[in-house]
Design an enzyme around this catalytic site. Structure first.
Site, PDB file in Angstrom:
ATOM      1  N   LYS A  21       0.999  -1.339  -0.263  1.00 31.69           N
ATOM      2  CA  LYS A  21       0.115   0.008  -0.011  1.00 31.69           C
ATOM      3  C   LYS A  21       0.725   1.416   0.082  1.00 31.69           C
ATOM      4  CE  LYS A  21      -0.349  -0.215   4.850  1.00 31.69           C
ATOM      5  NZ  LYS A  21      -1.325  -0.340   6.085  1.00 31.69           N
TER       6      LYS A  21
ATOM      7  N   ASP B  21       7.793  -2.467   5.773  1.00 29.17           N
ATOM      8  CA  ASP B  21       6.820  -3.247   6.572  1.00 29.17           C
ATOM      9  C   ASP B  21       6.429  -4.677   6.059  1.00 29.17           C
ATOM     10  OD1 ASP B  21       4.984  -3.953   8.281  1.00 29.17           O
ATOM     11  OD2 ASP B  21       3.583  -2.503   7.914  1.00 29.17           O
TER      12      ASP B  21
ATOM     13  N   THR C  87      -4.626  -4.785   3.899  1.00 30.08           N
ATOM     14  CA  THR C  87      -5.443  -3.529   3.960  1.00 30.08           C
ATOM     15  C   THR C  87      -6.588  -3.228   3.137  1.00 30.08           C
ATOM     16  OG1 THR C  87      -3.094  -2.321   4.745  1.00 30.08           O
ATOM     17  CG2 THR C  87      -5.182  -1.046   4.058  1.00 30.08           C
TER      18      THR C  87
END
Length: 238
Positions: free
Chosen positions: A46, A65, A84
């Protein structure tokens, strides 16, 4: 990563064209292609996880991440539902077994935003959002996509394919016609109007992140106060 988020750098530009978008996508495909060659699925691609190494370079992009990342020892061996909303692949939402192809869906969403200026799947209601993702319901609105090359849209379609077996890999994406297009041709494809839309989307995204951070801080403060109160109660009883 002193350069901050990739999207912040893009929206700070005065001019923006398909060549710049293509150069960014190329780096992302290469990076994820490397992960996949090592049998690693990221599982949470993302904008927040796309960072720049320095303030001086637009090309030193790093993927961050890896908290949800997982080794894919055999095809379709992953089962955890993670990711997400808005970027997660349909097979994950369906609760099916999946693999590295889930990352390619997320890259398709990111590529759509980089070129169009807004996400392909937008719904306030999460159930409706997930329904659209599972069905692959999105469109190229003429207002923003009319001037975008057909090859770019074709690559996005190849990524936002609901059936993972028909979705292209990172290596295949790098060999796509749009990725190999002459730089001067893509530089002539102006994305100025879409850059304005991307600025709006990025501002909303940052605001939402800030609100979530405040809510989390308040929740932690509340938990801390409750913990102290419990300690006081225990000490008075003891």
């Amino acid at each position: 990563m002193t350069g901050g988020e990739l999207f912040d750098r893009i929206v700070s530009k005065s001019f923006y064209n398909e060549k710049e978008a293509r150069d960014t996508c190329k780096i992302l495909f290469e990076a994820i292609g490397f992960c996949h060659s090592k049998s690693v699925a990221h599982r949470d691609l993302k904008p927040e996880n796309l960072l720049l190494q320095s303030e001086d370079s637009d090309s030193a992009i790093k993927i961050a991440d890896f908290g949800f990342s997982k080794k894919v020892l055999t095809p379709n061996s992953l089962t955890t539902q993670c990711g997400t909303p808005g970027y997660v692949a349909p097979e994950i939402l369906e609760g099916l077994h999946y693999d590295t192809k889930a990352d390619m869906w997320s890259l398709g969403v990111i590529m759509y935003i980089i070129l169009g200026g807004y996400p392909p799947f937008i719904e306030q209601n999460q159930r409706e959002l997930f329904r659209k993702i599972r069905k692959g319901q999105y469109e190229f609105h003429e207002e923003y996509w009319g001037s975008v090359s057909a090859d770019a849209k074709d690559l996005i379609k190849s990524l936002l394919t609901v059936q993972p077996s028909k979705r292209i890999t990172a290596d295949q994406a790098l060999q796509h016609k749009w990725m190999l297009q002459d730089a001067s041709v893509l530089a002539a494809q102006d994305l100025g109007a879409n850059l304005s839309e991307l600025r709006k989307y990025n501002a909303k995204r940052k605001f939402k992140a800030a609100v979530n951070a405040v809510m989390m801080a308040n929740k932690l403060t509340s938990l801390g106060m409750n913990f102290k109160d419990n300690l006081k109660s225990e000490s008075s009883l003891g």
